[in-house]
Structure formats: structure tokens, C-alpha cells
Enzyme design. Structure first.
Site, mmCIF file in Angstrom:
data_model
loop_
_atom_site.group_PDB
_atom_site.id
_atom_site.type_symbol
_atom_site.label_atom_id
_atom_site.label_comp_id
_atom_site.label_asym_id
_atom_site.label_seq_id
_atom_site.Cartn_x
_atom_site.Cartn_y
_atom_site.Cartn_z
ATOM 1 N N ASP A 29 0.816 -1.215 0.000
ATOM 2 C CA ASP A 29 0.000 0.000 0.000
ATOM 3 C C ASP A 29 0.847 1.262 0.000
ATOM 4 O O ASP A 29 0.563 2.211 -0.740
ATOM 5 C CB ASP A 29 -0.939 0.002 1.211
ATOM 6 C CG ASP A 29 -2.038 -1.039 1.090
ATOM 7 O OD1 ASP A 29 -2.096 -1.724 0.050
ATOM 8 O OD2 ASP A 29 -2.827 -1.171 2.039
ATOM 9 N N ARG B 151 1.866 6.371 17.151
ATOM 10 C CA ARG B 151 1.648 7.358 16.101
ATOM 11 C C ARG B 151 2.283 8.725 16.367
ATOM 12 O O ARG B 151 2.805 9.353 15.458
ATOM 13 C CB ARG B 151 0.148 7.516 15.815
ATOM 14 C CG ARG B 151 -0.528 6.228 15.333
ATOM 15 C CD ARG B 151 0.301 5.504 14.302
ATOM 16 N NE ARG B 151 -0.330 4.301 13.774
ATOM 17 C CZ ARG B 151 0.294 3.161 13.578
ATOM 18 N NH1 ARG B 151 1.571 3.041 13.903
ATOM 19 N NH2 ARG B 151 -0.339 2.129 13.054
#
Length: 410
Positions: free
Chosen positions: A17, A99
Site C-alpha cells: 500500500d 503514532r
């Protein structure tokens, strides 16, 4: 495009991806792409990402691959452990806590390379898009943020594969056919989503689990370990001092053998939908239990109860991507102050999927045997409790009298 982009830094895993995202950014924005791949302890070799980025057309000097395990452990995981952060009563926030660090490094690389945009591979359905973009906004709102999954028309696996093949990108066999099985891993945890897990009534297949032995296959004898803390942070296992990342890695190894840290969870995503995932946090489950154990004898009741009231707010901030928010930093300051005396040793018993605190000792302990003993003592007058109870009962007595006066029944 609404705004010209000359150079963009992409969070790059090396998977299909994000390799497609490299090509798409080059074509859709006519931009130079810089890739950043972080080693956060996912347990797999990340150097192959370099060759994949080169194959996708990224210049060698624009490929960043970095080992961030120690920074991840000391500056992100450990502060979260000090807070005992758990989302919705169960989730130890393994994806959420990774993150902010990735986002911070993306912004730093953008500054280093003169990029005017950053990009991520998160989909438009999940939490990660929010976490990345809130961090970008806090760190440098002047950077343009590109989220390919929200812009491109590659809306099916068939289209993604066709796009990759038309651009000469290699498509692994396991990416063809049925919908993918999504795995996110780092030093703290592994999460799995997709395939049969999308049915919340179906039990996860055993091969879903990657970091934990099935509890029923774990040893028939318990293992005991001791974790030492200094001001709320784990510093040693069984007397051996280690770095934060090494401690988590060692606890993962120990927890794996006892099947500790499995979680089947249907959670409430920030974007509004519910999702089902399988989480494995063997070392984290042990460490969180130990931290609670040392706090039991070193934290004052008022401080402990206030921490427990604040913890769900803190966990929600992490889950929703507000790591760099002023409210999280305010809470962190209070939490860190509470850890001044959280120092000592915790003994734990590990057995077939369970972890239990069985002993704790601290030079800063508030536990007083003189006060709690069932034997005779000279420090506590039990008659004092009579007045204490009477004063606390006064308002209850007044309300009961009012009900009786007004003829009210329960």
C-alpha cells in the site's frame, strides 16, 4: 490541486500500500517523495524497505530508516505506564502510542529535507488518520497533509493490484485474492484485524496470535519474577538493570511463554464506528500489573484515587490522537509528580495467561504494620473511629429524618 507540493515525506512501511502511495504521490502531485521507515520494535527486518523505496523511484538520499525503539520506550511508553493508561477498561493503547513519535519524526524530516508536505497511509475509516493529522497540526500546521486513501480512486484490492502492476511494482502472492488480514506491531503490542475477525461472534483462529503461546500450552509450573522501579519507571528485572526498550523486550519474551496479554476487543473508534481486533501485549500486561503493585504501597490514597479518576481522560486523549495537546501535557505533569516516591520492587507470579502481584517492597512505603496489625498496638486508638463514623453519618441521618417527616417510603 489546491496547493502546489514540491516534496512530500511519506510514512513508509515498505508494504504494497505505501509503495503504491509513493507512485501515486509522484503522479498525482508531480512531487518528489521522501520516505521514512521507523523501527519501533515490530519484530521484523526493516532494511528491505530501502530496496522497495528505490524500486518505487525514491532517491537514495531521500530514504530514511531509523531505529527509534529506545525513544519510543522511554519518551512514549513509559509516560503512559506511569498513568496506568487503559482505554475502555481493557486496551493498552499499543497502536495509539506509536503514532505521535512517527508523526514527530515525519515533521522533523520535512524540515531537514525542505519538504512542504507530509503523507500517511491510514485509511479514511480508522483512528490513525486522526492521530497523525492532529500531531501534524500541533507540530507544524504550515505543512500540507496528504492522505492518499481519502483522495485516490483505488477503492478495491483489484484496483490497487492493477495500479501496482501497471507501474512495475512487485505484488506479493499473499496480497492477491481475498481481503487482507491487517497486522500492526511494535515493541508494545501486536494488533490483528480483518478476515474472520470482522464477525465479532466468531472466535479468533489460533494462528491469529503471534506474540503469545496459547495459555493451555504454557508450562504447568508458575514463574516468579521481580521488577524494580525508580520514580515510576521500570529499571531492572530480577536485579539486572536494563534500558526501557530492553525491559519491554525481555518482558515480551517472558510473557510469550506463559500466554500472557491476549485481548479480544470490540472498541469504539474515534470516527464513530465499532471495530473488533485481537491485541497481544505480553510485556505490557506484566509491566502495568507491576506498576500498579508498587503504587499500592507508595502512593497516598488521595493521589491514587485522583490518578484513577484522571486515567480514563488521559487514555482517551491518547486513543484519539491528542498526545501533543496542552491537556495531555498538563495531566502528564501531574502524573509524573505523583511518581516521586514510586520506587521499589514488585514480585509477580506468571501462570497460564495470568499475572499476579504476590509481593512488593519499597524504601518509601506508606504501609504501616503498626497501624494495621490485629495484635495490640500503641499507635491507633480504636475509639477514635466512633466519632469519625458519627460525623460521616450525620447527613445521612438528617436525610432519613426528612423522609420520615414527609411520609416518604423508599
Amino acid at each position: 490541486m489546491a496547493r502546489e507540493v514540491n516534496r512530500v515525506v511519506l510514512a513508509y512501511s515498505g508494504g504494497l500500500d505505501t509503495s503504491i502511495a509513493v507512485k501515486w504521490l509522484q503522479e498525482a502531485y508531480d512531487a518528489e517523495v521522501v520516505t521514512f521507515t521507523a523501527d519501533l520494535g515490530q519484530g521484523e527486518e526493516i532494511e528491505p524497505a530501502r530496496e522497495k523505496a528505490l524500486a518505487a523511484g525514491v532517491k537514495p538520499e531521500h530514504i530514511f530508516i531509523e531505529d527509534l525503539r529506545e525513544e519510543f520506550a522511554s519518551d512514549y511508553i513509559y509516560p503512559m505506564v506511569r498513568a496506568n493508561a487503559v482505554y475502555e477498561g481493557l486496551y493498552l493503547l499499543g497502536t495509539s502510542i506509536a503514532r505521535p513519535l512517527i508523526a514527530k519524526r515525519l515533521v522533523e524530516i520535512a524540515h531537514e529535507t525542505g519538504a512542504d508536505a507530509v503523507a500517511h497511509g491510514a485509511t479514511g475509516k480508522g483512528n490513525d488518520q486522526v492521530r497523525f493529522e492532529l500531531a501534524f497540526a500541533a507540530l507544524d500546521p504550515s505543512l500540507k497533509v496528504i492522505a492518499p486513501w481519502r483522495e485516490w480512486d483505488l477503492t478495491s484490492r483489484t484496483r490497487l493490484i492493477a495500479y501496482a502492476e501497471s507501474r512495475g511494482l512487485s505484488v506479493p502472492k499473499d496480497k492477491r485474492g481475498e481481503a487482507p488480514f491487517s497486522v500492526d506491531a511494535n515493541l508494545w503490542h501486536t494488533s490483528s484485524e480483518g478476515k474472520n475477525l470482522e464477525d465479532p461472534s466468531a472466535e479468533a483462529f489460533e494462528d491469529t496470535f503471534q506474540r503469545t503461546l496459547a495459555p493451555q500450552l504454557a508450562p504447568d509450573e508458575a514463574e516468579y519474577i521481580v521488577i524494580s522501579f525508580d520514580k515510576g519507571d521500570a529499571v531492572a528485572i530480577n536485579g539486572e538493570e536494563m534500558s526501557p526498550a530492553a525491559i519491554i523486550e525481555k518482558l515480551n519474551e517472558i510473557g510469550h511463554g506463559h500466554g500472557i496479554g491476549r485481548l479480544d476487543l470490540v472498541e469504539n473508534r474515534f470516527v464513530g464506528m465499532k471495530s473488533r481486533g485481537i491485541y497481544e501485549t505480553p510485556g505490557g500486561t506484566i509491566l502495568m500489573s507491576a506498576h500498579r503493585g508498587i503504587e499500592q504501597i507508595t502512593l497516598d490514597r488521595g493521589a491514587m484515587h485522583l490518578k484513577d479518576e484522571l486515567m480514563p481522560k488521559y487514555a482517551k486523549m491518547l486513543y484519539e490522537g491528542f498526545w501533543f495537546s496542552p491537556e495531555r501535557e498538563m495531566l502528564q505533569a501531574a502524573i509524573d509528580l505523583s511518581q516521586k516516591y514510586v520506587t521499589g520492587d514488585v514480585r509477580l507470579r506468571l501462570f497460564k495467561g495470568s499475572v499476579n502481584v504476590v509481593g512488593r517492597h519499597s524504601p518509601a512505603s506508606l504501609y504501616s504494620l503498626e497501624h494495621v496489625t490485629f495484635e495490640e498496638d500503641d499507635v491507633y486508638d480504636q475509639k477514635d473511629a466512633q466519632g469519625f463514623i458519627r460525623l460521616n453519618a450525620l447527613r445521612l441521618q438528617l436525610m432519613a429524618a426528612r423522609k420520615k417527616r414527609l411520609g416518604e417510603n423508599d
